[in-house]
Structure formats: C-alpha cells, structure tokens
Design a protein around this motif. Structure first.
Motif, short mmCIF file in Angstrom:
data_model
loop_
_atom_site.label_atom_id
_atom_site.label_comp_id
_atom_site.label_asym_id
_atom_site.label_seq_id
_atom_site.Cartn_x
_atom_site.Cartn_y
_atom_site.Cartn_z
N SER A 78 0.85 -1.19 0.00
CA SER A 78 0.00 0.00 0.00
C SER A 78 0.88 1.24 0.00
CB SER A 78 -0.92 0.01 1.23
OG SER A 78 -0.17 0.18 2.42
N TYR A 79 0.27 2.34 -0.36
CA TYR A 79 1.02 3.62 -0.36
C TYR A 79 1.47 3.98 1.04
CZ TYR A 79 1.88 8.64 -0.69
OH TYR A 79 2.45 9.89 -0.60
N LEU A 80 0.62 3.73 2.03
CA LEU A 80 0.97 4.04 3.42
C LEU A 80 2.19 3.24 3.87
CD1 LEU A 80 0.39 5.46 6.09
CD2 LEU A 80 -1.20 3.60 6.65
N MET A 81 2.19 1.94 3.57
CA MET A 81 3.33 1.09 3.93
C MET A 81 4.60 1.55 3.24
SD MET A 81 3.71 -3.03 3.42
CE MET A 81 5.25 -3.89 3.79
N PHE A 82 4.47 1.93 1.97
CA PHE A 82 5.63 2.40 1.22
C PHE A 82 6.18 3.69 1.82
CE2 PHE A 82 7.24 5.22 -2.14
CZ PHE A 82 8.27 4.44 -2.65
N SER A 83 5.31 4.63 2.14
CA SER A 83 5.75 5.93 2.65
C SER A 83 6.43 5.79 4.01
CB SER A 83 4.56 6.89 2.76
OG SER A 83 3.99 7.11 1.49
N VAL A 84 5.85 4.98 4.88
CA VAL A 84 6.43 4.80 6.22
C VAL A 84 7.78 4.11 6.13
CG1 VAL A 84 6.14 3.65 8.45
CG2 VAL A 84 4.20 4.82 7.39
N SER A 85 7.86 3.05 5.35
CA SER A 85 9.13 2.31 5.24
C SER A 85 10.20 3.16 4.56
CB SER A 85 8.92 1.01 4.47
OG SER A 85 8.42 1.24 3.17
N ARG A 86 9.83 3.97 3.58
CA ARG A 86 10.81 4.84 2.93
C ARG A 86 11.29 5.94 3.89
NH1 ARG A 86 14.00 5.05 -1.36
NH2 ARG A 86 13.30 7.10 -2.07
N SER A 87 10.40 6.43 4.74
CA SER A 87 10.80 7.44 5.71
C SER A 87 11.80 6.86 6.70
CB SER A 87 9.57 7.98 6.45
OG SER A 87 9.93 8.97 7.38
N LEU A 88 11.53 5.66 7.19
CA LEU A 88 12.47 5.00 8.11
C LEU A 88 13.78 4.66 7.40
CD1 LEU A 88 9.99 2.62 9.98
CD2 LEU A 88 11.00 4.75 10.83
N LEU A 89 13.68 4.31 6.12
CA LEU A 89 14.90 4.08 5.34
C LEU A 89 15.73 5.35 5.25
CD1 LEU A 89 16.64 2.37 3.41
CD2 LEU A 89 15.07 2.99 1.56
N GLY A 90 15.07 6.49 5.13
CA GLY A 90 15.79 7.76 5.09
C GLY A 90 16.59 8.00 6.36
N VAL A 91 16.05 7.58 7.52
CA VAL A 91 16.78 7.71 8.78
C VAL A 91 18.10 6.94 8.71
CG1 VAL A 91 16.73 7.22 11.26
CG2 VAL A 91 14.65 8.02 10.11
N ALA A 92 18.02 5.68 8.26
CA ALA A 92 19.22 4.84 8.20
C ALA A 92 20.21 5.35 7.16
CB ALA A 92 18.82 3.40 7.90
N LEU A 93 19.72 5.78 6.01
CA LEU A 93 20.62 6.26 4.95
C LEU A 93 21.37 7.51 5.38
CD1 LEU A 93 18.34 5.73 1.83
CD2 LEU A 93 20.45 4.49 2.35
N CYS A 94 20.72 8.37 6.14
CA CYS A 94 21.40 9.57 6.62
C CYS A 94 22.56 9.18 7.53
CB CYS A 94 20.43 10.49 7.34
SG CYS A 94 21.14 12.10 7.74
N GLY A 95 22.38 8.10 8.30
CA GLY A 95 23.47 7.61 9.12
C GLY A 95 24.68 7.21 8.28
#
Length: 560
Positions: A186-203
C-alpha cells in the motif's frame, strides 16, 4: 604532542588510508541511488481515463476511440484527468468541434486510468495522478523527513557509541527497510518504510564523511573530502544506468538496496576512529588501530616511538569523561557563532542545490540520459573545487560558490525564456556552482567542529540541510503567486547564506580541533606545512576542561 603528530608518525596518508577511502566509497555510492530514486520510481507516465470494455464500439481504431471518450487539452494532447460523460460520435465526423475541458459534458476518471508507458512506477501502482498527484510528491517529502530525523539521531549516537558500530547499524537497517519498501502493498506502507529508510541512509552519509576525515592527515583532508564526494556522482551516474535496465519500481528498489549487504561485510575491515577512541578514553584500542595503520603504511618504528603511555597523555588532555550533546554546540561564544552561521550556510547550500536540480530543464533527451548528464556535470565541478579549496581556503570557496550560484539563478530570472540555449548553459553553470558549494560544505563542517562534538555538529548541519531539501520543492508552488517568485526566493537564500559564510572560521592547513578549548583558542592558527614541527600554537596552555570553560564564559556574561 597532538593527535595529528601521532597520525604522521603512523604514515600520515598511505595505503591504510587509501583502503579506508575505498571501503567508505560504497556507502557514498549507495546514497544517491536512494536520494534521487524518486525521479524513476515515481515518474508519471502518459495516461488517460480508462474506458469500459462494454462501452467500446466494435471495429474502431484506438485513435477514434480516444476521440469518442477523451477530450483534448488546448495544446492538442488528450486529457489525462477528464473524460466525456457520453461518447461524442459527432467528433468522428467533425474533428474541429472538439469541446473544451470546462464543458459540463466531461467528468473525472471514474474507472481509473490507462498508462501508456512500459515503465511501472508507484504512480501507476497506486494511481497517484490527477486528484492524488500531491501524494506522489508527498512520498519524497516524507522520505526527507526521515533523512532529517536521521541526521539528529545518528549524529548523537555515533558520538556516543562510535562511528564503526553505528555505521553497521545504518547498513543493516538500510538493507531491511529497503527490502520492506520494495515489498510494500500500500502507499501508506511504502511511505512509512521509505521514511524509516531515510533515517538509516542519513546515518551512512554523516558517519562516512566523519570517518574519512578523522583517519586522514591535515595535508590530505581536502583530497579525502573531494574523493568521498566524487563517489556520490558515480552513484548518480550509475542510477541512470540501473534505472534504464530495470523498469519495475520494486525490482529497482531491490537492486539499489542490495549493495548494503556488501557494506555490512566491509565493516569487518573498517577500523574505528582513533580520535573518537582517545576522546572516550579507549587508549589501548586506539593504539591497536594505529599500530595496524603504521604496519600497513610501512612504518615499523611506530611502536617504539608512540607508546600507550604517550596516547594516554593525549587522551587525558581531551577531557574524556565529559558527555556532550547538541546543546554544547551553542555553549561557548565561538561555537555559538559558528553553529548559527553554519546553519544559515547549510540551509542555503541544500536549498539552492535542490531548487536548481528541480528546475533545470533537460537537453532534449529522455530522463535517463538527462540524469546521466546531470551526474556527469558534477564531476568537473568537484575536481575543480579541490584546487580552489587548497589555494583560496575553505571560507572564501564556500562563500563565493554560493554567491555565484545566486548570480546564476538571478541572471536566469531576467533572461527571456525564448533564449532557451543561453538559459540552459547558465542553469548548468548554476548547478555546477551549487554542487561545488555542497562539496565544500561537507568537508568544511568536519574541520571547524572539535572531535568531541564533530558528529553532533555534522548531524546538526545535516538536519538543517534536510529541512531545506524538504522545503525546496514546495517553493516551486509559489509560481501561482508570481511566476518568478520561486527563482527570486532561491536566489535570495543563496545570496544571504553566501554572505554568512564569510563569518565562519578559516580551517585551511589547521589541525582538526579535538576539544572545545581548541575551537575557542586555537581555531584559525595556520600550520607550517614546510616545517610541521614548528607550530605557532604550541605555546598555548593545556586544554581547559569544559566545566572550567563554562565557568569562565559565565563569569564574563555576569560582568557584561
């Protein structure tokens, strides 16, 4: 003796440092694969309203079918978001009587859309077009919100638990969350997981920059910073090639996430920062890594010259038992001024870079070739900035690249759009200047913050930069108020941030500061590269503990 002297005894810049830069090139390549992925996984293919099978007349061509059911825009193209309420049979006879979109005989696409491009994106997956087109851009904003949070989280955690451990954590979570994003239902699942991915990638981003600088001697810091930045451009170019070969957004996400598995394995060979180890009082571990560095750099006498006792004295001078936080970035007068100016500078760097990137038109090529050219343009800009930073210094390089970025945007604002070729050349120059400003900012920031606060400082600046990156695309919407307003805003922000950069301290040919006292008293003292043993700042007294420094600042404040 300072840590810079110890690093020179271990070989300064040799095969060991080259190995570290090679290992750290992987996360730098991974970052643009995700940060710029939105261009491909959220691309909007040509589309029109779906027509029910039972409504389709027999023995009719596709063009005639569209004439019956889909109105045309003023430019002659078929509408993407409207369809006729009833088939317009008369249009097959009198084509010129095609009615306009504002007619009462049109309606929204009640049966969905038909996409006319072979590329399968999240746009087609969840119909993020027409009334829901805002959700398409929102997915990028949500991703950058995660990146912004990651700047704060990993800046603090890597200063507390170490660069190496938190880099491993960032790799693991990037791999997991990247795969979860690819499997989103779903779009919601995609948006949430991509946001959390952004946290890790910034690290990955902020820790990589810090490690690459903290293992390199003063003479080669600029080279290390530029090389690290060049790998971003390599990843940028690779993204266009990978996206060209993989058209399904899910498999494309899997492809750009998979290299994180190699990153997890690379941690085995990656050493911890000895500067951080000394600051935390882990002298034996720091000595072990420095011995390994010396052996790799063919310095067999290092063990006899630099003992654990020598490192212990250095560690004692670095106030190892004090805990630091983001509040300490504003604790003293020099740090406060530096942090405030750095925030304005970073906002301007990121805001102008993403603003230009989102507004530069292509060269008449498809999106893959255009993306490839944009990535290739960054390379000469970064190579050129290497020589400029070493000749005129960091402060002037940072300031003038931002001012030239503002000039490019301003000039393009007054040039008529009819002169497309001239506008394109100036826009590309502006992108080159903005990329040079970004490259300078990344290295510059690691040099004016002390080791005890360096990761916090980078995290703080990265946070401000990501806020700017999130606001840059929204600024484009200001063209509804005045068509030139977005360019005026981009130009003004770049101009102000460029002027503010002149207030930052110069760090060319200076030791990396280790403590807050180094920043307060020593930052700006130039090192004699011809005779490094003759340092102009060596006669300054022993480092003052943070508490004593705080009391001194408090006393001065009371007197004022």
């Amino acid at each position: 003796m300072k840590f810079e002297d110890v690093l020179l005894e271990a070989g300064g810049f040799g095969r060991f440092q080259i190995l570290i830069l090679v290992l750290l090139s992987l996360p730098r390549i991974i970052l643009p694969l995700h940060f710029l992925l939105h261009n491909f996984i959220a691309a909007v293919p040509s589309h029109h309203c779906a027509i029910l099978d039972q409504d389709m007349p027999v023995n009719i061509t596709k063009e005639d079918l569209l004439l019956l059911y889909i109105p045309k825009e003023p430019d002659g193209s078929f509408s993407s978001c409207k369809m006729f309420s009833k088939p317009q049979d008369h249009l097959l006879v009198n084509y010129s009587s095609q009615i306009l979109l504002n007619s009462s005989s049109t309606q929204s696409c009640v049966q969905g859309w038909v996409y006319l491009h072979s590329r399968f994106t999240i746009t087609a997956q969840w119909d993020l077009v027409c009334e829901k087109k805002g959700l398409n851009q929102a997915s990028l904003t949500i991703f950058f919100i995660g990146v912004t949070a990651g700047a704060v989280a990993f800046g603090y955690l890597s200063d507390k638990f170490g660069r190496r451990l938190m880099l491993l954590v960032a790799f693991v979570f990037s791999l997991i969350l990247g795969m979860v994003s690819a499997a989103s239902v779903s779009y919601l699942m995609f948006s949430v997981s991509r946001s959390l991915l952004g946290v890790a990638l910034c690290g990955l981003g902020i820790i990589t920059v810090t490690l690459s600088v903290e293992w390199v001697d003063m003479r080669h810091r600029t080279l290390a910073g530029v090389l690290s930045s060049l790998f971003w451009s390599v990843g940028n170019i690779l993204l266009s090639l990978v996206a060209y070969l993989i058209e399904d957004w899910r498999w494309l996400l899997v492809a750009v996430t998979s290299p994180c598995a190699l990153g997890i394995l690379s941690i085995w060979w990656l050493p911890e920062s000895p500067r951080w180890l000394l600051v935390k009082g882990k002298v034996k571990t720091a000595h072990k890594y420095l011995l390994q560095c010396a052996r790799t750099n063919q310095q067999p006498d290092f063990a006899s010259r630099i003992s654990i006792e020598t490192l212990s004295k250095i560690a004692d001078a670095e106030n190892t038992h004090t805990s630091y936080s983001y509040v300490d970035l504003f604790r003293t007068s020099v740090l406060r001024k530096t942090s405030l100016c750095a925030a304005v500078m970073w906002f301007g760097v990121a805001f102008s870079y993403y603003g230009i990137s989102l507004n530069i038109t292509g060269f008449g090529l498809d999106m893959y070739m255009t993306h490839f050219v944009y990535g290739a343009i960054e390379i000469p800009a970064k190579l050129g900035i290497y020589f400029v930073m070493n000749s005129v210094g960091r402060r002037h390089t940072q300031a003038w690249t931002l001012l030239l970025t503002a000039l490019s945007i301003g000039v393009n604002t007054v040039i008529p759009k009819s002169v497309g070729s001239v506008r394109s050349v100036i826009a590309v120059l502006g992108k080159g200047f903005s990329e040079a400003a970004f490259t300078t900012a990344i290295l510059y920031t690691t040099e004016f913050y002390p080791t005890v606060l360096r990761q916090n400082g980078i995290g703080y600046c990265a946070f401000v930069g990501r806020v700017a990156a999130s606001l840059a695309p929204l600024t484009i919407l200001l063209d509804d108020v005045w068509v030139l307003l977005p360019e005026v805003v981009y130009c003004s922000v770049a101009l102000v941030s460029g002027l503010m950069a002149f207030l930052l301290p110069e760090t060319l040919n200076t030791r990396l500061p280790e403590t807050i006292n180094d920043v307060e008293q020593k930052l700006g003292c130039r090192t004699n590269l011809t005779h490094p043993e003759k340092q102009p700042c060596e006669d300054i007294s022993e480092d003052i503990p943070l508490k004593a420094l705080e009391n001194s600042v408090t006393d001065q404040t009371v007197q004022v």
